[in-house]
Structures are given as structure tokens and as C-alpha cells.
Write a protein that holds these residues in place. Structure first.
Motif, mmCIF file in Angstrom:
data_model
loop_
_atom_site.group_PDB
_atom_site.id
_atom_site.type_symbol
_atom_site.label_atom_id
_atom_site.label_comp_id
_atom_site.label_asym_id
_atom_site.label_seq_id
_atom_site.Cartn_x
_atom_site.Cartn_y
_atom_site.Cartn_z
ATOM 1 N N ALA A 164 0.827 -1.205 0.000
ATOM 2 C CA ALA A 164 0.000 0.000 0.000
ATOM 3 C C ALA A 164 0.862 1.255 0.000
ATOM 4 O O ALA A 164 0.583 2.222 -0.718
ATOM 5 C CB ALA A 164 -0.930 -0.010 1.219
ATOM 6 N N ALA A 165 1.930 1.229 0.820
ATOM 7 C CA ALA A 165 2.830 2.387 0.863
ATOM 8 C C ALA A 165 3.509 2.598 -0.484
ATOM 9 O O ALA A 165 3.639 3.723 -0.967
ATOM 10 C CB ALA A 165 3.866 2.197 1.965
ATOM 11 N N GLY A 166 3.928 1.477 -1.096
ATOM 12 C CA GLY A 166 4.576 1.591 -2.410
ATOM 13 C C GLY A 166 3.638 2.145 -3.464
ATOM 14 O O GLY A 166 4.022 2.994 -4.268
ATOM 15 N N CYS A 167 2.394 1.668 -3.443
ATOM 16 C CA CYS A 167 1.410 2.172 -4.408
ATOM 17 C C CYS A 167 1.138 3.656 -4.180
ATOM 18 O O CYS A 167 1.034 4.437 -5.127
ATOM 19 C CB CYS A 167 0.109 1.383 -4.298
ATOM 20 S SG CYS A 167 0.225 -0.318 -4.884
ATOM 21 N N GLY A 168 1.026 4.042 -2.907
ATOM 22 C CA GLY A 168 0.799 5.453 -2.604
ATOM 23 C C GLY A 168 1.949 6.323 -3.051
ATOM 24 O O GLY A 168 1.758 7.418 -3.594
ATOM 25 N N GLN A 217 1.199 18.372 0.967
ATOM 26 C CA GLN A 217 -0.164 18.823 0.719
ATOM 27 C C GLN A 217 -0.908 17.822 -0.158
ATOM 28 O O GLN A 217 -2.094 17.537 0.064
ATOM 29 C CB GLN A 217 -0.153 20.198 0.046
ATOM 30 C CG GLN A 217 -1.533 20.751 -0.292
ATOM 31 C CD GLN A 217 -2.366 21.007 0.942
ATOM 32 O OE1 GLN A 217 -1.895 21.632 1.894
ATOM 33 N NE2 GLN A 217 -3.605 20.530 0.955
ATOM 34 N N GLY A 218 -0.214 17.278 -1.155
ATOM 35 C CA GLY A 218 -0.832 16.276 -2.007
ATOM 36 C C GLY A 218 -1.286 15.053 -1.226
ATOM 37 O O GLY A 218 -2.365 14.504 -1.474
ATOM 38 N N ALA A 219 -0.468 14.621 -0.276
ATOM 39 C CA ALA A 219 -0.851 13.478 0.564
ATOM 40 C C ALA A 219 -2.094 13.815 1.379
ATOM 41 O O ALA A 219 -3.014 12.986 1.504
ATOM 42 C CB ALA A 219 0.307 13.098 1.475
ATOM 43 N N ARG A 220 -2.149 15.030 1.930
ATOM 44 C CA ARG A 220 -3.334 15.427 2.694
ATOM 45 C C ARG A 220 -4.570 15.462 1.814
ATOM 46 O O ARG A 220 -5.664 15.071 2.236
ATOM 47 C CB ARG A 220 -3.106 16.810 3.326
ATOM 48 C CG ARG A 220 -2.162 16.805 4.514
ATOM 49 C CD ARG A 220 -2.228 18.122 5.273
ATOM 50 N NE ARG A 220 -1.718 19.232 4.482
ATOM 51 C CZ ARG A 220 -0.441 19.611 4.466
ATOM 52 N NH1 ARG A 220 0.466 18.951 5.186
ATOM 53 N NH2 ARG A 220 -0.063 20.643 3.739
ATOM 54 N N ASN A 221 -4.406 15.918 0.565
ATOM 55 C CA ASN A 221 -5.554 16.000 -0.342
ATOM 56 C C ASN A 221 -6.192 14.633 -0.574
ATOM 57 O O ASN A 221 -7.408 14.538 -0.786
ATOM 58 C CB ASN A 221 -5.129 16.604 -1.689
ATOM 59 C CG ASN A 221 -4.801 18.085 -1.595
ATOM 60 O OD1 ASN A 221 -5.140 18.758 -0.611
ATOM 61 N ND2 ASN A 221 -4.141 18.610 -2.613
ATOM 62 N N HIS A 230 -5.930 12.116 1.616
ATOM 63 C CA HIS A 230 -6.117 11.481 2.924
ATOM 64 C C HIS A 230 -5.128 10.338 3.138
ATOM 65 O O HIS A 230 -5.472 9.295 3.694
ATOM 66 C CB HIS A 230 -7.559 10.980 3.076
ATOM 67 C CG HIS A 230 -8.595 12.028 2.787
ATOM 68 N ND1 HIS A 230 -8.811 13.122 3.611
ATOM 69 C CD2 HIS A 230 -9.441 12.186 1.732
ATOM 70 C CE1 HIS A 230 -9.751 13.877 3.093
ATOM 71 N NE2 HIS A 230 -10.158 13.351 1.956
ATOM 72 N N LEU A 231 -3.898 10.554 2.698
ATOM 73 C CA LEU A 231 -2.835 9.574 2.879
ATOM 74 C C LEU A 231 -1.953 9.976 4.050
ATOM 75 O O LEU A 231 -1.820 11.163 4.352
ATOM 76 C CB LEU A 231 -1.980 9.471 1.606
ATOM 77 C CG LEU A 231 -2.704 8.993 0.340
ATOM 78 C CD1 LEU A 231 -1.798 9.120 -0.878
ATOM 79 C CD2 LEU A 231 -3.165 7.548 0.509
ATOM 80 N N PRO A 232 -1.335 9.014 4.711
ATOM 81 C CA PRO A 232 -0.455 9.362 5.827
ATOM 82 C C PRO A 232 0.737 10.187 5.362
ATOM 83 O O PRO A 232 1.179 10.084 4.214
ATOM 84 C CB PRO A 232 -0.022 7.999 6.379
ATOM 85 C CG PRO A 232 -0.303 7.016 5.296
ATOM 86 C CD PRO A 232 -1.455 7.553 4.518
ATOM 87 N N ALA A 233 1.293 10.995 6.264
ATOM 88 C CA ALA A 233 2.339 11.961 5.908
ATOM 89 C C ALA A 233 3.579 11.289 5.334
ATOM 90 O O ALA A 233 4.240 11.853 4.450
ATOM 91 C CB ALA A 233 2.704 12.795 7.134
ATOM 92 N N PHE A 234 3.907 10.060 5.821
ATOM 93 C CA PHE A 234 5.141 9.428 5.345
ATOM 94 C C PHE A 234 5.074 9.080 3.860
ATOM 95 O O PHE A 234 6.109 8.905 3.201
ATOM 96 C CB PHE A 234 5.467 8.181 6.172
ATOM 97 C CG PHE A 234 4.604 6.981 5.903
ATOM 98 C CD1 PHE A 234 4.931 6.085 4.903
ATOM 99 C CD2 PHE A 234 3.452 6.759 6.657
ATOM 100 C CE1 PHE A 234 4.134 4.973 4.655
ATOM 101 C CE2 PHE A 234 2.651 5.651 6.416
ATOM 102 C CZ PHE A 234 2.991 4.752 5.413
#
Length: 371
Positions: free
Chosen positions: A19-23, A261-265, A267-271
Motif C-alpha cells: 500500500a505504501a509503495g502504491c501510494g 499537501q498532495g498526501a493530505r488532499n 487522505h494519505l499518511p504523511a510518510f
């Protein structure tokens, strides 16, 4: 039982890694993938006496001045005059009235070219970049100080036309450039955007072409990633000292902040933002940390008019405020215009009078070099 627990734990960790890799890959795609737009996003539901009714969307309900484009035509639309369930009616300010049922694209940039958008004559010149010829629009003016405009990520030259009426009014020659991966321009060797790290060389090529056409000094205007391109030019180009003034509208000041900011948009974790930046570096060879004008300000720092909207969810207002703080520390002359309304690069749309006034005042001061 212990064996089953270990298997479940391993499976869970594997899913987390995937999931992290895909994100991270998704985030890198948003940063460096080349995208060309052109689809419709609304329909004409009715027309009236100087009004057009559109399907209600987030875009069509925005306050301010926007454009509706459809096959072969366009109209400039003003503020919303009425709303009902599923419908929004806006005033027609300029252009044709579309027919009932017309699919169109509602957007925040002018249509076409300088002649179509504002009735201003222009010519198209080709810029000989290191990758091949790239087209630019040239509007002639007086004197030898040229205004050179640079659009943002996956944008088009027409995105820079909002500022043209003021520039033309002041008599400055205007050059609206394209760069690698734009429609009609050469493709980059890897087919990816480099967030300004290599695109600045196409801006440098444009200035050299302008010199051949009579330019001796420059005002640079960059929106969104175009601001980062301008910043990298000021940091790296031997022509940077020919720049008298700079205007940046919602610039990409710090790539890491943009990624966060893109991660927040989404709803993904900050890392995920940090992982995404690592993928960008792996795919492009770009040093993301160096693409921070606040932490690594350019060596050449002409007076800067910085424009940004507070609600911007692509390049958050904190990026602009960070650059202002850097300016104070370095005695860099930065005039900051913060607009309380408007999304990304929409300061002009929500308050054209204030935007034009700020640009006019900034450009009109100390213009003795323009002959």
C-alpha cells in the motif's frame, strides 16, 4: 496458534508495504507525469438575457470570472446570479452564447491565443531549445525590456494570458513560452516533468531568442511550477542578471511541502509524501531538497511580486509565507499579495481589479530602462 499469528503479521506487513509503495508511486505520478487536458466538465442547461445556466459542480459555483469553452467558441462568465438544485446561472461578460445542451469546459484560464482571448495581435516564434524548437507567442511592445511568461505543471501557454491586458497596456513586449513536454514542444528524454530542474534551460533559450529580437532586460512571470522554473533560472542561468523584476503567482516554492499537501488532499499518511519524493528522485534524478526557494534561495534576487490565495490546496499558502520569511532574512525585496479567496492560481479570477492593480503598480515603478 503462534504460527498463524506470525503468518497474519507477515501478511499484514506485506500489505502495508504494498500500500505504501502504491501510494508513493501514485504521488510521484502526480508530480512528474505529463498530462494533456481537453475534456468537457459541464453542460449548458439554459440561456437567457445575458446569462448561461450550467450543471452545478464545484467549479461552476465558484465566485469570480471564468470561461466556458466549447467546440470553436467560448464565453467569459461573471459571478453567479442564481442557483437551484443541480443548476447554476452566471452572467455572460464576453463572447458567444452557447446552445442548449452544449458540452463545455469550465475553467479559470482564457481560451485560445492572445487574439482570441483579448483581441491583441501576436506572432508565433520558435525557440531553439537544446531538445528542439518550442513555440512561443510574441506580442510586440515598446522598448527593450521584455515580459516573459512561464506556465505551470501540465499547463498551456493560454494560462498566462490573464496578465496580458495589463502588460500590453504598459507597452512591454510580451513573450509567452512553452517548454519540454508541452503540446507542440519537444519531449524530454525520459518523457517526465522535472519540476523546474531541467525546464529552466528552455526559459534560458527563450531569453536568448528574445535577445536576438531586440530584448536587453527582462521581467519574468511564472505561475505554479512556472514559478519554480523561474527560480531555478535565477539560481543557475548566466542570463539571470538581466532580470529586473519577477512576478510569481501561486508558485511551487518547496517541492516537499507540495508533496505533503498532495498526501493530505488524498487522505494519505504523511510518510507517503516522503516516499513519493524518493520515487521522484529515483525516476528523474532530481534532488528534491534543492528545489526549495525558501531554503535554497536563488543567487540573483530581483524585486519580486508574490501572489497567492489562502485556500490554495495544491501549493499551500505556507510555501509563499516561507519565501517571504526568507526574503526578510536576506533583505530580498518581496511584495506579498495574499488573496483570501480563490483556489490554485485563481487570484485574478476572484479579484481581477486588485490583481491588475498590483501588477500594474509593480511594473510601472522604475521603468527607465525600458526606454
Amino acid at each position: 496458534m503462534a504460527s498463524m499469528l506470525r503468518k497474519a503479521l507477515v501478511a499484514g506487513l506485506a500489505l502495508l508495504v504494498i500500500a505504501a509503495g502504491c501510494g508513493a508511486w501514485f504521488g510521484s505520478e502526480a508530480s512528474v507525469q505529463v498530462v494533456h487536458y481537453g475534456t468537457s466538465n459541464t453542460y449548458v442547461l439554459a440561456t437567457g438575457d445575458g446569462t448561461v445556466t450550467l450543471t452545478e459542480t464545484h467549479e461552476t459555483t465558484k465566485p469570480g470570472i471564468y470561461w466556458l469553452e466549447w467546440t470553436g467558441s467560448f464565453t467569459m462568465l461573471g459571478d453567479v446570479v442564481s442557483r437551484s438544485p443541480g443548476k447554476v446561472t452566471r452572467r455572460v461578460l464576453l463572447g458567444s452564447t452557447p446552445s442548449l445542451g452544449t458540452p463545455g469546459y469550465f475553467g479559470n484560464v482564457p481560451p485560445g491565443d492572445p487574439k482570441v482571448a483579448w483581441g491583441i495581435d501576436f506572432s508565433e516564434v520558435m525557440i531553439p531549445t537544446e531538445l528542439g524548437p518550442a513555440p512561443a507567442w510574441h506580442v510586440p511592445g515598446k522598448g527593450t525590456t521584455w515580459f516573459v511568461a512561464v506556465h505551470g505543471q501540465n499547463g498551456r501557454r493560454k494560462a498566462e494570458l490573464k496578465v496580458l491586458p495589463v502588460v500590453h497596456e504598459l507597452g512591454l513586449p510580451y513573450l509567452d513560452i512553452s517548454y519540454r513536454n508541452d503540446e507542440g514542444a519537444p519531449r524530454s528524454p525520459d518523457g517526465l516533468l522535472h519540476l523546474g530542474d531541467s525546464e529552466w534551460r528552455d526559459l534560458e533559450a527563450a531569453l536568448r531568442r528574445a535577445q536576438q529580437l531586440g530584448a536587453t532586460r527582462f521581467v519574468l512571470y511564472g505561475t505554479s511550477m512556472g514559478g519554480q522554473i523561474v527560480g531555478q533560472f535565477l539560481a543557475r542561468s548566466g542570463l539571470a542578471r538581466l532580470v529586473d523584476k519577477v512576478i510569481m503567482d501561486a508558485p511551487m516554492v518547496d517541492v516537499r511541502t507540495t508533496s505533503e499537501q498532495g498526501a493530505r488532499n488524498y487522505h494519505l499518511p504523511a510518510f507517503i509524501a516522503a516516499l513519493s519524493d524518493l520515487v521522484v528522485e529515483w525516476r528523474t534524478g532530481v534532488d528534491v531538497d534543492q528545489l526549495s526557494m525558501s531554503r535554497y534561495p536563488p543567487k540573483v534576487r530581483p524585486p519580486l511580486l508574490l501572489i497567492h490565495t489562502s485556500p490554495d490546496t495544491e501549493h499551500p499558502i505556507e510555501e509563499a509565507r516561507g519565501l517571504v520569511a526568507t526574503g526578510r532574512r536576506l533583505s530580498w525585496d518581496i511584495r506579498f499579495e495574499e488573496f483570501p479567496q480563490g483556489e490554485h492560481t485563481e487570484a485574478w479570477n476572484v479579484d481581477r481589479a486588485r490583481y491588475d492593480r498590483a501588477v500594474r503598480a509593480f511594473l510601472a515603478t522604475d521603468r527607465s530602462r525600458n526606454g
